[in-house]
Design an enzyme around this catalytic site. Structure first.
Site, PDB file in Angstrom:
ATOM      1  N   ARG A 174     -85.216 -58.100  -5.881  1.00 39.68           N
ATOM      2  CA  ARG A 174     -83.954 -57.570  -5.344  1.00 39.68           C
ATOM      3  C   ARG A 174     -83.559 -56.290  -6.073  1.00 39.68           C
ATOM      4  O   ARG A 174     -84.078 -56.015  -7.154  1.00 39.68           O
ATOM      5  CB  ARG A 174     -82.840 -58.608  -5.468  1.00 39.68           C
ATOM      6  CG  ARG A 174     -82.358 -58.793  -6.892  1.00 39.68           C
ATOM      7  CD  ARG A 174     -81.074 -59.609  -6.949  1.00 39.68           C
ATOM      8  NE  ARG A 174     -80.690 -59.782  -8.347  1.00 39.68           N
ATOM      9  CZ  ARG A 174     -79.723 -60.575  -8.758  1.00 39.68           C
ATOM     10  NH1 ARG A 174     -79.047 -61.295  -7.899  1.00 39.68           N
ATOM     11  NH2 ARG A 174     -79.434 -60.656 -10.037  1.00 39.68           N
ATOM     12  N   CYS A 180     -84.094 -47.281  -3.744  1.00 40.38           N
ATOM     13  CA  CYS A 180     -83.577 -46.075  -4.394  1.00 40.38           C
ATOM     14  C   CYS A 180     -82.284 -45.675  -3.698  1.00 40.38           C
ATOM     15  O   CYS A 180     -82.303 -45.316  -2.519  1.00 40.38           O
ATOM     16  CB  CYS A 180     -84.590 -44.943  -4.313  1.00 40.38           C
ATOM     17  SG  CYS A 180     -83.835 -43.405  -4.883  1.00 40.38           S
ATOM     18  N   GLU A 216     -73.658 -55.205  -8.449  1.00 38.88           N
ATOM     19  CA  GLU A 216     -74.020 -54.776  -9.806  1.00 38.88           C
ATOM     20  C   GLU A 216     -74.828 -53.469  -9.805  1.00 38.88           C
ATOM     21  O   GLU A 216     -75.953 -53.411 -10.310  1.00 38.88           O
ATOM     22  CB  GLU A 216     -74.749 -55.891 -10.559  1.00 38.88           C
ATOM     23  CG  GLU A 216     -73.826 -57.055 -10.858  1.00 38.88           C
ATOM     24  CD  GLU A 216     -74.385 -58.092 -11.825  1.00 38.88           C
ATOM     25  OE1 GLU A 216     -75.598 -58.079 -12.091  1.00 38.88           O
ATOM     26  OE2 GLU A 216     -73.604 -58.907 -12.322  1.00 38.88           O
ATOM     27  N   CYS A 230     -84.621 -44.824 -11.608  1.00 44.69           N
ATOM     28  CA  CYS A 230     -85.594 -44.494 -10.568  1.00 44.69           C
ATOM     29  C   CYS A 230     -86.136 -43.077 -10.756  1.00 44.69           C
ATOM     30  O   CYS A 230     -85.375 -42.120 -10.870  1.00 44.69           O
ATOM     31  CB  CYS A 230     -84.960 -44.626  -9.187  1.00 44.69           C
ATOM     32  SG  CYS A 230     -86.116 -44.252  -7.858  1.00 44.69           S
ATOM     33  N   CYS A 238     -88.361 -41.663  -8.544  1.00 53.13           N
ATOM     34  CA  CYS A 238     -89.032 -41.248  -7.301  1.00 53.13           C
ATOM     35  C   CYS A 238     -88.851 -39.740  -7.106  1.00 53.13           C
ATOM     36  O   CYS A 238     -88.044 -39.106  -7.783  1.00 53.13           O
ATOM     37  CB  CYS A 238     -88.484 -42.018  -6.103  1.00 53.13           C
ATOM     38  SG  CYS A 238     -86.879 -41.427  -5.548  1.00 53.13           S
ATOM     39  N   CYS A 293     -85.190 -38.632  -6.552  1.00 55.48           N
ATOM     40  CA  CYS A 293     -84.347 -38.658  -7.756  1.00 55.48           C
ATOM     41  C   CYS A 293     -84.697 -37.499  -8.688  1.00 55.48           C
ATOM     42  O   CYS A 293     -83.810 -36.863  -9.263  1.00 55.48           O
ATOM     43  CB  CYS A 293     -84.506 -39.979  -8.506  1.00 55.48           C
ATOM     44  SG  CYS A 293     -83.648 -41.346  -7.702  1.00 55.48           S
ATOM     45  N   GLU A 329     -67.576 -62.875 -10.147  1.00 53.14           N
ATOM     46  CA  GLU A 329     -68.491 -63.972 -10.486  1.00 53.14           C
ATOM     47  C   GLU A 329     -68.025 -64.565 -11.804  1.00 53.14           C
ATOM     48  O   GLU A 329     -67.739 -63.825 -12.750  1.00 53.14           O
ATOM     49  CB  GLU A 329     -69.930 -63.449 -10.644  1.00 53.14           C
ATOM     50  CG  GLU A 329     -70.491 -62.854  -9.369  1.00 53.14           C
ATOM     51  CD  GLU A 329     -71.927 -62.358  -9.518  1.00 53.14           C
ATOM     52  OE1 GLU A 329     -72.579 -62.690 -10.528  1.00 53.14           O
ATOM     53  OE2 GLU A 329     -72.381 -61.623  -8.627  1.00 53.14           O
ATOM     54  N   TRP A 334     -83.021 -65.511 -16.229  1.00 55.22           N
ATOM     55  CA  TRP A 334     -83.534 -64.430 -17.056  1.00 55.22           C
ATOM     56  C   TRP A 334     -83.929 -64.977 -18.421  1.00 55.22           C
ATOM     57  O   TRP A 334     -84.450 -64.260 -19.266  1.00 55.22           O
ATOM     58  CB  TRP A 334     -82.474 -63.327 -17.181  1.00 55.22           C
ATOM     59  CG  TRP A 334     -81.683 -63.211 -15.900  1.00 55.22           C
ATOM     60  CD1 TRP A 334     -80.381 -63.552 -15.716  1.00 55.22           C
ATOM     61  CD2 TRP A 334     -82.157 -62.781 -14.618  1.00 55.22           C
ATOM     62  NE1 TRP A 334     -80.013 -63.360 -14.396  1.00 55.22           N
ATOM     63  CE2 TRP A 334     -81.092 -62.887 -13.700  1.00 55.22           C
ATOM     64  CE3 TRP A 334     -83.395 -62.325 -14.144  1.00 55.22           C
ATOM     65  CZ2 TRP A 334     -81.205 -62.550 -12.351  1.00 55.22           C
ATOM     66  CZ3 TRP A 334     -83.501 -61.993 -12.801  1.00 55.22           C
ATOM     67  CH2 TRP A 334     -82.421 -62.104 -11.920  1.00 55.22           C
TER      68      TRP A 334
HETATM   69  C1  GLA Z   1     -75.434 -61.316 -11.418  1.00 58.96           C
HETATM   70  C2  GLA Z   1     -75.586 -61.148  -9.919  1.00 58.96           C
HETATM   71  C3  GLA Z   1     -75.641 -62.445  -9.188  1.00 58.96           C
HETATM   72  C4  GLA Z   1     -76.481 -63.435  -9.920  1.00 58.96           C
HETATM   73  C5  GLA Z   1     -75.912 -63.630 -11.297  1.00 58.96           C
HETATM   74  C6  GLA Z   1     -76.601 -64.709 -12.105  1.00 58.96           C
HETATM   75  O1  GLA Z   1     -74.165 -61.329 -11.892  1.00 58.96           O
HETATM   76  O2  GLA Z   1     -74.597 -60.342  -9.375  1.00 58.96           O
HETATM   77  O3  GLA Z   1     -76.143 -62.235  -7.901  1.00 58.96           O
HETATM   78  O4  GLA Z   1     -77.778 -62.976  -9.995  1.00 58.96           O
HETATM   79  O5  GLA Z   1     -76.050 -62.417 -11.979  1.00 58.96           O
HETATM   80  O6  GLA Z   1     -77.820 -64.319 -12.597  1.00 58.96           O
HETATM   81 ZN    ZN Z   2     -85.164 -42.620  -6.570  1.00 57.94          ZN
END
Ligand code: GLA
Ligand code: ZN
Length: 656
Positions: free
Chosen positions: A103, A107, A142, A148, A150, A153, A299, A308
């Protein structure tokens, strides 16, 4: 106060939507955020838009009395787009395209991508602009200062530099390219920093690259906002941010957006080492300070985290509720828990939501439901805000610059800010964390740690503030760099020398080794990381070194300048020092102090101008009792109380 959840209808059978919405409503959910990763369901093939399912989801929520924050799904382009337009893929600092199937790997500077992003956003905004239950919009997810590299850029970066510096000669001077024969004779030779370790990179080039990529993220978000506004002029638009390695310049990112959105994942384990910072209050204040007004949490921690890293411990009893109320205490008006259900598929299947994989009722959901009940009692607080006497200056640029050139082992920019923040919090004071770019005259005390990269406006504000009678604290590593991230040829703290009435004759980056300082009253404290060896010109000594070859030389100074006072802290101290220093500063500037608060108790006040609501949060693992100066009405328990009994992570809120 509105509490809600993040929900991913596209990840569940449609037959579950209704049950989920009913269950949410029953639990007390008032808001859901949906859509930020759902592009392939909304536009399954080029130009073919499918909104029926989203209509259904939104109307299900509406019937359950739940409002919606709709996200522009631009974080994840559908696979057909990568296939038809491979040039939209991000390219890493190593020059290799990032793989598809993850995800965030588009770019955002690609014109092709941008036009698709705007089109899906426009279609969404058009379709739902008259839907009353859609109360807010999130663009993307986020957004980062992407790395990047490319072709788009790189070319845009060159143009951006030529625009900022006028010509190549100026760029050569600004970047100091005479070092290592790096002089450019044609703009096409300018390349972004590559994948080689950061120690090899040119700091001036790195900072410009960071600025450029921050600007790109901010412009991308703004374009999407404008797209939404064209369809719906009253739309409230935000995006969401965590604070991490690639965070863009927050002040730039949010400049044009309506509301700051924060992704709040406070620590589950409290540290054993008393010197370690853990309270997320600092970050909450920082997010409130980005636009100097209340913010939303997009969130919020809901379960064991783990994507992670291996799966973390589960939030302890009290944390689901307490950490959300802590966000309200620091100026959040909305808190959305991430996420309602834990994913059973995809990379994030171990980043737990409120419900575990089975969906069975559990302890965390029960606590969340309590939170919803408490939040409903706080509706009267929606129009309240925090007023602070104290401000701490934060700079995304300094944060970035210190990350790329850590000054000595153990040096942390944010730790310095957090040390001050926690010290003032010990006395129950509201603290703002702000950029210093706007008016600061309303504060009784301004703390400006490590003012490293020159910023004309902030420096002038600080001078003006002290000239007019303010009390300012500066610390080591101030005045070091010009605006291009190059060292200045001046005795430190350079531009601030006059203000602090002292000069740094030499410095000793001692790293983790602890030394001692002694203040004017004879108290001894630990210091480490960095020692400026100071000679006063007009300043007086507040504390001196009590160790090493600069024993008896000033470590902390105090200078009267025009109508104000400025302190200079030439070293990085232990917690006890900051607490004692904060107490003295507050006494001298007439800022009221709550004395005797047990460690870990955080007290903040929200007001509407008339009524004051005081939040007492037990951010510790022990039960505490707090006597109140007079009986007060608890908004949480709806009774008068003479003292507060708080379990670990429990919050009480009293009306003054
Ligand atoms: C970020 C993202 C979410 C999710 C959380 C938890 O804050 O915005 O989509 O991935 O981390 O990892
Ligand atoms: Zn780029």
């Amino acid at each position: 106060m509105r509490v809600g959840v993040d929900y991913y209808p596209e990840q569940w059978e449609s037959s579950m939507w209704q049950q989920d919405a009913v269950r949410m409503a029953h639990t007390g959910v008032r808001l859901v955020r949906i859509g930020e990763y759902a592009w392939s369901r909304l536009e399954p093939s080029e130009g073919e838009f499918m909104f029926d399912w989203l209509d259904q989801v939104i109307s299900i929520f509406h019937r359950c009395g739940i409002e919606v924050i709709l996200s522009a799904p631009t974080n994840c382009p559908p696979q057909w787009m990568y296939h038809d337009h491979p040039e939209i893929i991000q390219v890493g600092p190593d020059g290799e395209p990032v793989q598809t199937g993850i995800r965030g790997h588009r770019c955002i500077n690609s014109p092709v991508f941008q036009s698709y992003a705007k089109r899906i956003t426009k279609e969404l905004a058009r379709r739902y602009s008259n839907t009353r239950s859609v109360v807010g919009w999130q663009v993307d997810n986020e957004l980062e200062a992407y790395q990047c590299t490319c072709e788009v850029c790189r070319e845009k970066f060159r143009e951006w530099l030529m625009d900022r510096f006028d010509n190549l000669a100026n760029i050569n001077v600004a970047f100091g390219t005479s070092v290592w024969s790096n002089e450019y004779s044609d703009p096409s030779q300018i390349e972004p920093p590559g994948a080689y370790p950061k120690e090899w990179q040119n700091p001036a080039l790195c900072l410009e690259w960071y600025r450029f990529q921050s600007e790109s993220a901010a412009e991308f978000a703004k374009d999407l906002m404008i797209t939404i506004r064209r369809e719906n002029p009253n739309a409230l638009v935000t995006t969401n941010t965590d604070i991490g390695r690639n965070s863009p310049d927050l002040y730039r990112l949010y400049r044009d957006l309506d509301i700051v959105g924060y992704d709040n994942y406070p620590p589950i384990e409290l540290p054993e080492n008393k010197e370690e910072h853990y309270s997320h209050a600092f970050y909450l204040d920082l997010m409130r300070g980005v636009k100097e007004r209340n913010f939303w949490v997009m969130e919020q921690l809901s379960g064991p985290t783990g994507t992670w890293a291996p799966i973390s411990p589960s939030p302890k009893p009290g944390q689901i509720m307490g950490y959300s109320l802590q966000a309200f205490a620091h100026g959040a008006d909305v808190v959305l828990h991430f996420r309602w259900r834990t994913a059973t598929k995809g990379a994030e299947m171990y980043w737990h939501g409120l419900l575990d994989h089975s969906g069975a009722p559990n302890r965390r959901l029960a606590e969340f439901s309590e939170l919803c009940k408490t939040a409903a009692k706080l509706d009267g607080l929606e129009n309240t805000y925090l007023i602070s006497d104290i401000a701490i200056i934060y700079s995304s640029e300094n944060d970035y610059a210190f990350r790329t050139q850590p000054q000595s082992p153990g040096f942390s920019y944010t730790d310095q800010l957090r040390s001050f923040h926690e010290a003032f919090s010990r006395y129950g004071a509201n603290v703002d964390v702000i950029s210093g770019m706007n008016d600061i005259t309303r504060y009784k005390l301004v703390i400006a740690p490590a003012m490293y990269i020159y910023n004309k406006r902030v420096s002038e504000n600080l001078y003006r503030y002290v000239i007019n009678g303010g009390t300012l604290v500066l610390t080591c590593r101030s005045g070091v760099k010009d605006q291009n991230n190059n060292c200045v040829m001046e005795v430190l703290p350079a531009v601030f020398k006059e203000l602090v009435g002292a000069e740094v004759t030499e410095y000793d980056p001692i790293g983790e080794k602890e030394q001692k300082i002694r203040d004017f009253a004879g108290n001894e404290f630990g210091c480490k990381v960095w020692c400026d060896i100071i000679q006063t010109t007009t300043a007086r000594v507040y504390a001196e070194y009590n160790d090493s070859w600069y024993r008896c030389m000033p470590a902390v100074t105090m200078n009267r300048y025009c109508n104000g006072v400025s302190y200079y802290v030439g070293t990085v101290c232990d917690r006890d020092f900051y607490e004692s220093f904060a107490a003295n500063l507050m006494m001298q500037t007439g800022i009221p102090r709550l004395k005797g608060l047990p460690r870990g108790i955080e007290v903040t006040t929200r007001t509407n101008g008339n009524d004051e609501y005081i939040f007492f949060f037990n951010n510790s693992g022990s039960h505490v009792t707090i006597p109140l100066p007079k009986p007060m009405y608890s908004m949480v328990d709806s009774i008068g109380k003479a003292q507060l009994e708080l379990k670990p992570f429990e919050m009480d809120i009293v009306r003054k």
